[in-house]
Scaffold this active site. Structure first.
Site, short mmCIF file in Angstrom:
data_model
loop_
_atom_site.label_atom_id
_atom_site.label_comp_id
_atom_site.label_asym_id
_atom_site.label_seq_id
_atom_site.Cartn_x
_atom_site.Cartn_y
_atom_site.Cartn_z
N HIS A 74 -2.68 1.42 6.77
CA HIS A 74 -3.02 1.31 5.35
C HIS A 74 -3.18 2.71 4.75
O HIS A 74 -3.64 3.63 5.42
CB HIS A 74 -4.32 0.52 5.16
N CYS A 76 0.82 -1.23 0.00
CA CYS A 76 0.00 0.00 0.00
C CYS A 76 0.85 1.27 0.00
O CYS A 76 0.64 2.16 -0.82
CB CYS A 76 -0.98 -0.03 1.16
N HIS A 85 -5.78 1.95 -4.40
CA HIS A 85 -4.90 1.43 -3.35
C HIS A 85 -4.51 -0.01 -3.67
O HIS A 85 -5.09 -0.66 -4.55
CB HIS A 85 -5.57 1.51 -1.98
#
Length: 353
Positions: free
Chosen positions: A316, A268, A328
């Site tokens: 994240h 990520c 993402h």
């Protein structure tokens, strides 16, 4: 007296022993739940599978970000150690030159006989010139001694710093190894979760929002625009943010690989770092460093190109592209894709361009 005698015990024969053993084993089987047919572990429901997989994904992502941070710090420590070693070598050469100069002076003094200063003054035909020369020699010797002392002190400090850097590097390397082992453990758990997903029907997977394991890499949450004129990227007000968004769109469908920063696979924070690197902006490696890399903005003020973060531990990150959507790199079972912000617990946002 015979009435008080203990009855004589007969030795157990082979048949009796076998019978007793069979009874004992049967009792043990009953106590432990074993039986001839066996008791199968209860099958997990689709909801339980999803909960287990989501938990494993979060564990893997937290470990990945810690690994990324340790790797970054290890690289910095190695650079510091190299700088210290180079500086120590230069100062050692300088110290050697100083020692050679002092050796030459000592040799000259030995050859001249090392005349006592008071005697030299009496024998000199020009006392004033002698005094001037003696004072200069004394000052020169004092300066050389002072220079050697300084170099020695500097070299000692460098040796101390180099040792500290070596200890730091060793510690970080060990931490990397621990995190890598943890990552392998989590990867194994994820593989187990994928096997559980594979046993679910297509309908159950659809119900819980999980991709089939054999199609995870090919799945997309929508078509990737070919140019900034398509999709939310058309409204990006900053050219660098627009470049980052365009890069992220271009990577939709790329696989998630923990620790990867592109160009063909990402985790990520690796995706957001690569997107802004393509725009000429250097971001830190980890989520918890990226959130501090720009100006914090409220969710109501989001605009395309902002970094959006999730979970209380800031584990994240995605790249906001407008209309409540982000691009993402989700987890090992899903590729880079577009998704709604509401997919995960929102933790904050940062604007870096």
């Amino acid at each position: 007296m015979g009435a008080h005698r203990r009855p004589r015990q007969r030795p157990l024969g082979g048949g009796t022993v076998r019978t007793a053993l069979t009874v004992a084993l049967a009792g043990a089987a009953g106590a432990t739940g074993l039986s001839g047919t066996g008791v199968a572990a209860p099958e997990l429901t689709p909801a339980q599978v999803k909960a287990k997989v989501d938990k494993l994904y979060r564990e893997a992502e937290v470990a990945t970000e810690k690994y990324n941070g340790a790797k970054e710090e290890s690289t910095k420590a190695a650079g510091r150690l190299g700088t210290l070693q180079d500086e120590a070598a230069r100062r050692t050469d300088r110290l050697t030159s100083e020692r050679d100069a002092l050796g030459s002076l000592a040799t000259a003094q030995y050859r001249s006989g090392g005349m006592d200063p008071s005697l030299g003054l009496m024998l000199s035909s020009d006392p004033d010139q002698y005094l001037d020369g003696a004072a200069f020699a004394e000052r020169a010797g004092s300066r050389q001694a002072s220079a050697v002392s300084r170099v020695r002190a500097q070299l000692g400090e460098i040796e101390r710093l180099r040792g500290a850097a070596r200890v730091e590097l060793t510690s970080l390397t060990a931490r990397q190894a621990d995190l890598k082992r943890h990552g392998k453990t989590v990867t194994g758990k994820l593989a187990e979760a994928r096997r559980l997903l594979a046993r679910l029907s297509d309908e159950d997977r659809t119900r819980i929002g999980a991709d089939a394991p054999d199609t995870a890499r090919a799945s997309r949450s929508g078509p990737a625009p070919r140019a900034l004129g398509a999709g939310p990227a058309a409204t990006v007000p900053d050219s660098r943010a627009a470049a980052a968004v365009s890069y992220a769109y271009g990577k939709i469908g790329s696989p998630y690989v923990w620790g990867a920063t592109g160009p063909d696979a990402f985790d990520c924070s690796g995706l957001t770092q690569a997107a802004y690197r393509a725009a000429g902006i250097t971001l830190p490696r980890t989520t918890y460093a990226q959130i501090a890399a720009g100006r914090r903005v409220a969710r109501s003020e989001l605009r395309p190109g902002d970094l959006v973060f999730f979970y209380s531990g800031i584990s994240h990150v995605g790249l906001y592209v407008g209309n409540g959507q982000m691009v993402h790199a989700p987890n090992p079972s899903a590729p880079v894709r577009m998704a709604p912000l509401d997919e995960m617990p929102f933790a904050g946002a940062t604007r870096v361009a």
